[in-house]
Design a protein around this motif. Structure first.
Motif, mmCIF file in Angstrom:
data_model
loop_
_atom_site.group_PDB
_atom_site.id
_atom_site.type_symbol
_atom_site.label_atom_id
_atom_site.label_comp_id
_atom_site.label_asym_id
_atom_site.label_seq_id
_atom_site.Cartn_x
_atom_site.Cartn_y
_atom_site.Cartn_z
ATOM 1 N N ASP A 39 0.995 -1.281 -0.068
ATOM 2 C CA ASP A 39 0.072 -0.168 -0.001
ATOM 3 C C ASP A 39 0.930 1.142 -0.038
ATOM 4 O OD1 ASP A 39 -2.382 -1.450 0.111
ATOM 5 O OD2 ASP A 39 -2.777 -0.787 2.223
ATOM 6 N N ASP A 40 0.204 2.411 -0.354
ATOM 7 C CA ASP A 40 0.534 3.900 -0.284
ATOM 8 C C ASP A 40 1.483 4.253 -1.139
ATOM 9 O OD1 ASP A 40 -0.760 3.639 2.117
ATOM 10 O OD2 ASP A 40 0.891 3.705 3.549
ATOM 11 N N GLN A 80 3.665 8.366 5.778
ATOM 12 C CA GLN A 80 3.474 8.565 4.523
ATOM 13 C C GLN A 80 4.302 10.147 4.211
ATOM 14 O OE1 GLN A 80 -0.030 7.415 2.445
ATOM 15 N NE2 GLN A 80 -0.902 6.627 4.266
ATOM 16 N N HIS A 103 -6.097 2.851 -3.510
ATOM 17 C CA HIS A 103 -6.124 2.705 -2.229
ATOM 18 C C HIS A 103 -6.532 4.051 -1.657
ATOM 19 C CE1 HIS A 103 -4.630 1.631 1.752
ATOM 20 N NE2 HIS A 103 -3.493 2.364 1.746
ATOM 21 N N HIS A 107 -6.445 8.689 0.894
ATOM 22 C CA HIS A 107 -6.121 8.026 2.101
ATOM 23 C C HIS A 107 -7.030 8.378 3.484
ATOM 24 C CE1 HIS A 107 -3.938 5.410 4.839
ATOM 25 N NE2 HIS A 107 -3.356 4.875 3.605
ATOM 26 N N HIS A 217 3.751 -2.379 2.967
ATOM 27 C CA HIS A 217 3.850 -1.048 2.734
ATOM 28 C C HIS A 217 5.020 -0.475 1.872
ATOM 29 C CE1 HIS A 217 0.819 -1.077 5.769
ATOM 30 N NE2 HIS A 217 -0.104 -0.243 5.001
HETATM 31 ZN ZN LIG Z 1 -2.462 3.063 3.467
#
Ligand SMILES: [Zn+2]
Length: 258
Positions: A39-40, A80, A103, A107, A217
């Motif tokens: 993710d991210d 992040q 995603h 966020h 991540h």
């Molecule tokens: Zn995330």
């Protein structure tokens, strides 16, 4: 058959079902599916993740925030803060056979807002992907909930918008089946999650069959609950050597049985 590198990556895994009758037996031996769901959309980690998956002719599963690359993007949490990739990078990785999935639009944690606001953000996210990611179709998309956080109302609605969605819950899912809408995943953080992931894989392999979806991540010191790049490299080498295991992105695992 003349197979390009991209096609080869695309056919790795469950998709070989459609190739030739002889491969059916080989694929039916796959009792354990493992999806490592990143993710991210960190730029540095995503490039490295893709390179490591390519080394083993596998497709990476990368889930990105629609507006994460824009100058006015505000990090929603302390994990992040490093540079995110943009859609030039996501298109490049997708064209190399990797899976790029949504995603969130920015966020947001969707359990702390009115249902209508959460729906509007998801619609905006899917529209952004449709406009900016070549070949993207909501009907083939896995929507990966930020924070793996959702509500029953949102899940019911989301099931009508996308192929499936990923949220929090048991890490081991039923093997892919037609109409499977809710995927749940394991995760660990904010520190290194290798030991936790190893234990989840051990549990899967001790089960007769199942689909482990594990939310990762960044690599090394990037993002929430990272793994080391050399750990990921060694992990993939170990997994592809196990006859019962198929390492697949979530969308590819599901699309193979639609
Ligand atoms: Zn995330």
């Amino acid at each position: 058959m003349n197979i390009t590198r991209r096609q080869f990556i695309g056919m790795t895994g469950a998709c070989v079902l459609s190739m030739r009758p002889g491969s059916l037996r080989a694929q039916s031996a796959k009792r354990h599916i493992i999806t490592l769901s990143f993710d991210d959309g960190f730029k540095k980690s995503s490039l490295l993740t893709a390179r490591i998956f390519e080394k083993y002719k596998l497709s990476a599963c990368i889930n990105v925030v629609a507006t994460g690359h824009l100058p006015d993007f505000k990090s929603p949490d302390e994990y992040q803060v490093t540079e995110k990739g943009d859609f030039a990078l996501w298109n490049e990785l997708k064209s190399s056979g990797h899976e790029i999935m949504p995603h969130g639009y920015k966020h947001a944690r969707k359990t702390t807002m009115p249902l209508r606001d959460a729906q509007n953000l998801i619609v905006a996210c899917l529209e952004y992907f449709s406009k900016n990611l070549k070949g993207f179709r909501s009907a083939e998309a896995i929507f990966n909930m930020p924070y793996n956080s959702s509500t029953p109302e949102l899940e019911s609605w989301l099931a009508t918008q996308v192929l499936a969605f990923r949220t929090g819950g048991p890490a081991i899912n039923a093997m892919p089946y037609k109409g499977q809408k809710k995927l749940t995943c394991g995760a660990f953080g904010p520190g290194n999650c290798e030991e936790h992931l190893d234990n989840q894989i051990k549990t899967l392999l001790e089960s007769p069959s199942g689909w482990l979806i594990y939310n990762l991540h960044g690599l090394d010191d990037e993002g929430y609950g990272p793994v080391r790049a050399d750990y990921l490299d060694r992990l993939l080498a170990r997994l592809i050597a196990i006859e019962s295991v198929s390492v697949l992105p979530a969308g590819k695992a599901l699309m193979a049985i639609q």
